[in-house]
Write an enzyme that holds these catalytic residues in place. Structure first.
Site, PDB file in Angstrom:
ATOM      1  N   ALA A 231       0.830  -1.197   0.000  1.00 52.15           N
ATOM      2  CA  ALA A 231       0.000   0.000   0.000  1.00 52.15           C
ATOM      3  C   ALA A 231       0.869   1.253   0.000  1.00 52.15           C
ATOM      4  O   ALA A 231       1.829   1.358   0.767  1.00 52.15           O
ATOM      5  CB  ALA A 231      -0.917  -0.004   1.226  1.00 52.15           C
ATOM      6  N   LYS A 235       3.668   1.830  -6.510  1.00 47.84           N
ATOM      7  CA  LYS A 235       3.589   0.868  -7.607  1.00 47.84           C
ATOM      8  C   LYS A 235       2.794   1.404  -8.792  1.00 47.84           C
ATOM      9  O   LYS A 235       3.148   1.168  -9.952  1.00 47.84           O
ATOM     10  CB  LYS A 235       3.001  -0.456  -7.113  1.00 47.84           C
ATOM     11  N   SER A 236       1.705   2.134  -8.535  1.00 45.78           N
ATOM     12  CA  SER A 236       0.917   2.678  -9.645  1.00 45.78           C
ATOM     13  C   SER A 236       1.696   3.760 -10.391  1.00 45.78           C
ATOM     14  O   SER A 236       1.644   3.838 -11.624  1.00 45.78           O
ATOM     15  CB  SER A 236      -0.406   3.246  -9.129  1.00 45.78           C
ATOM     16  N   THR A 254      -9.928  -1.569 -12.570  1.00 51.48           N
ATOM     17  CA  THR A 254     -10.728  -2.731 -12.172  1.00 51.48           C
ATOM     18  C   THR A 254     -11.516  -2.490 -10.891  1.00 51.48           C
ATOM     19  O   THR A 254     -12.219  -3.386 -10.427  1.00 51.48           O
ATOM     20  CB  THR A 254      -9.816  -3.954 -11.964  1.00 51.48           C
ATOM     21  N   HIS A 271      -5.648   9.410  -9.295  1.00 53.85           N
ATOM     22  CA  HIS A 271      -5.083   8.599 -10.382  1.00 53.85           C
ATOM     23  C   HIS A 271      -5.346   9.254 -11.737  1.00 53.85           C
ATOM     24  O   HIS A 271      -4.464   9.306 -12.594  1.00 53.85           O
ATOM     25  CB  HIS A 271      -5.681   7.190 -10.362  1.00 53.85           C
ATOM     26  N   ARG A 274      -3.066  12.176 -12.655  1.00 57.94           N
ATOM     27  CA  ARG A 274      -1.684  11.830 -12.992  1.00 57.94           C
ATOM     28  C   ARG A 274      -1.533  11.388 -14.437  1.00 57.94           C
ATOM     29  O   ARG A 274      -0.455  11.469 -15.005  1.00 57.94           O
ATOM     30  CB  ARG A 274      -1.190  10.678 -12.098  1.00 57.94           C
ATOM     31  N   GLU A 283     -13.464   1.120 -17.273  1.00 55.46           N
ATOM     32  CA  GLU A 283     -13.645   0.489 -15.962  1.00 55.46           C
ATOM     33  C   GLU A 283     -14.278  -0.878 -16.176  1.00 55.46           C
ATOM     34  O   GLU A 283     -15.462  -0.978 -16.507  1.00 55.46           O
ATOM     35  CB  GLU A 283     -14.512   1.364 -15.065  1.00 55.46           C
ATOM     36  N   ASP A 301      -4.819  -1.711 -13.633  1.00 51.27           N
ATOM     37  CA  ASP A 301      -4.629  -1.316 -12.244  1.00 51.27           C
ATOM     38  C   ASP A 301      -5.959  -1.520 -11.491  1.00 51.27           C
ATOM     39  O   ASP A 301      -6.862  -0.691 -11.593  1.00 51.27           O
ATOM     40  CB  ASP A 301      -4.186   0.148 -12.179  1.00 51.27           C
TER      41      ASP A 301
END
Length: 400
Positions: A231, A235-236, A254, A271, A274, A283, A301
């Site tokens: 967390a 990573k994203s 997702t 998100h 960015r 989605e 993601d």
């Protein structure tokens, strides 16, 4: 056509003077970089920087044959005193072209930020594009540009510029993309090489002489990559950074919208902000058809939320259902996903949580989820050319 990179760093150089940051502290030897300046065939100098004459001498060249000096930076005058014998630096107006007696043609390229880019065509037809720091060509349309043999650009600071050049056809599979204007945003050395390779680019030390049009063995961008992390590990961000230099990325979220959950909405908004404006978002947890299609790069993601949806669908949280058919049905869904990844022809970057290194969950359902995510991550990683673990914002390459 030969180009000698007298410097490859940002305007202030690397390390920056009096900067105490970690990147500057380790920018030594070949990782130390003077401000970017490019000598083309010993006759054309793109940007005049401090110590250019000495840099040329160290590289085995002289500035005595330079017939034109062009400025790319936003300022209108030379940043340093012009050495004796060099012509006065000038800037070609956007869109205009000049021809040297040597047969080189130089066209000024309009930018979306202050500064001027230059497209140089050599006497034998080789094409070079040089962009100023922080700039991207303006007015490009998809598929309308001729391909360059070499591009010198601010790949780290403006990865979207490389994406736009790719979309327009100006950068193709055979284009040698060399990063210049390198600053202290990325630690030099292995980390810089890794990030540039993910964008299909490379860096060279100051003083390097390159031949335009000669194929260079730049590492191929991995077709399938799994980015793992805990967390808030970054990573994203790592996954998104890998595709910033490519156009038309399809971002597959997702997690859904979760109506009424304001905290989740804030995460989704962060998100979205960015992502580059050229990216599209869908989605869905129906990943198999997307992986089977040809198309632009796919960023998924994340697999953790895909697994949650899959476990919901098979009733995995009910012990009786799990024992009856739920476990078998989940295994089948995971098998289908892994086979789709194995057969995928498009570039895929997927994100997943690494949850097996912490406290053992107190509930049976929590332990079941942890175990199934570990199995999913291992199976997915087995089909990827590169696997990366992100810890405290630092990417550790596990494979590739």
């Amino acid at each position: 056509m030969e180009v000698t990179l007298l410097g490859t760093g940002a305007p202030a150089g690397l390390p920056r003077p009096n900067c105490p940051c970690a990147a500057c502290a380790v920018a030594l030897g070949e990782d130390a970089r003077a401000a970017t300046a490019v000598l083309v065939d010993g006759m054309l100098l793109l940007d005049l920087t401090p110590g250019a004459a000495f840099a040329a001498a160290r590289a085995g060249h002289s500035l005595g044959g330079v017939r034109q000096v062009l400025l790319s930076h936003p300022h209108d005058g030379p940043p340093v005193e012009v050495p004796a014998g060099l012509p006065q630096p000038v800037r070609v107006p956007d869109g205009q072209e000049s021809t040297l007696l040597t047969g080189h043609r130089v066209r000024a390229v309009a930018m979306d930020a202050p500064g001027t880019g230059y497209a140089v065509t050599g006497p034998q037809g080789q094409r070079l594009l040089y962009l100023p720091p922080g700039g991207s060509p303006a007015g490009l349309e998809n598929g309308t540009a001729e391909s360059y043999d070499m591009v010198l650009a601010d790949v780290v600071g403006r990865p979207d510029a490389l994406a736009r050049l790719r979309a327009a056809g100006a950068v193709g599979p055979a284009t040698d993309v060399v990063a210049v204007h390198l600053d202290h945003d990325v630690p030099p050395g292995a980390e810089s090489v890794r990030r540039l390779a993910a964008a299909g680019a490379r860096a060279v030390p100051d003083g390097a002489t390159l031949t335009v049009g000669v194929y260079e063995d730049v590492p191929d961008v991995p077709r399938r990559t799994l980015v793992l992390g805990g967390a808030r590990s970054g990573k994203s961000v790592e996954a998104e950074r890998r595709l910033e230099a490519f156009p038309d990325v399809l971002y597959v979220a997702t997690g859904g919208t979760r109506g009424g959950d304001s905290e989740w909405a804030s995460r989704v908004a962060a998100h979205r902000e960015r992502r580059p404006g050229s990216w599209r978002t869908t989605e869905t947890c129906d990943l198999v058809p997307l992986l089977a299609e040809d198309g632009p790069p796919l960023l998924i993601d994340c697999l953790s939320l895909w697994l949650t949806d899959a476990m919901d669908a098979v009733g995995a949280w009910d012990d009786a259902v799990w024992a009856d058919a739920g476990e078998r049905d989940l295994r089948e869904r995971v098998r289908e996903l892994v086979e789709a990844v194995r057969g995928a022809r498009r570039t895929v970057v997927a994100v997943s949580n690494e949850v097996g290194s912490g406290i053992v969950p107190a509930t049976a359902s929590g332990r079941r989820y942890r175990d199934e995510l570990g199995r999913l991550n291992a199976a997915f990683a087995g089909e990827c050319e590169q696997v990366v673990l992100v810890v405290a914002g630092q990417a550790v390459v596990l494979r590739g």
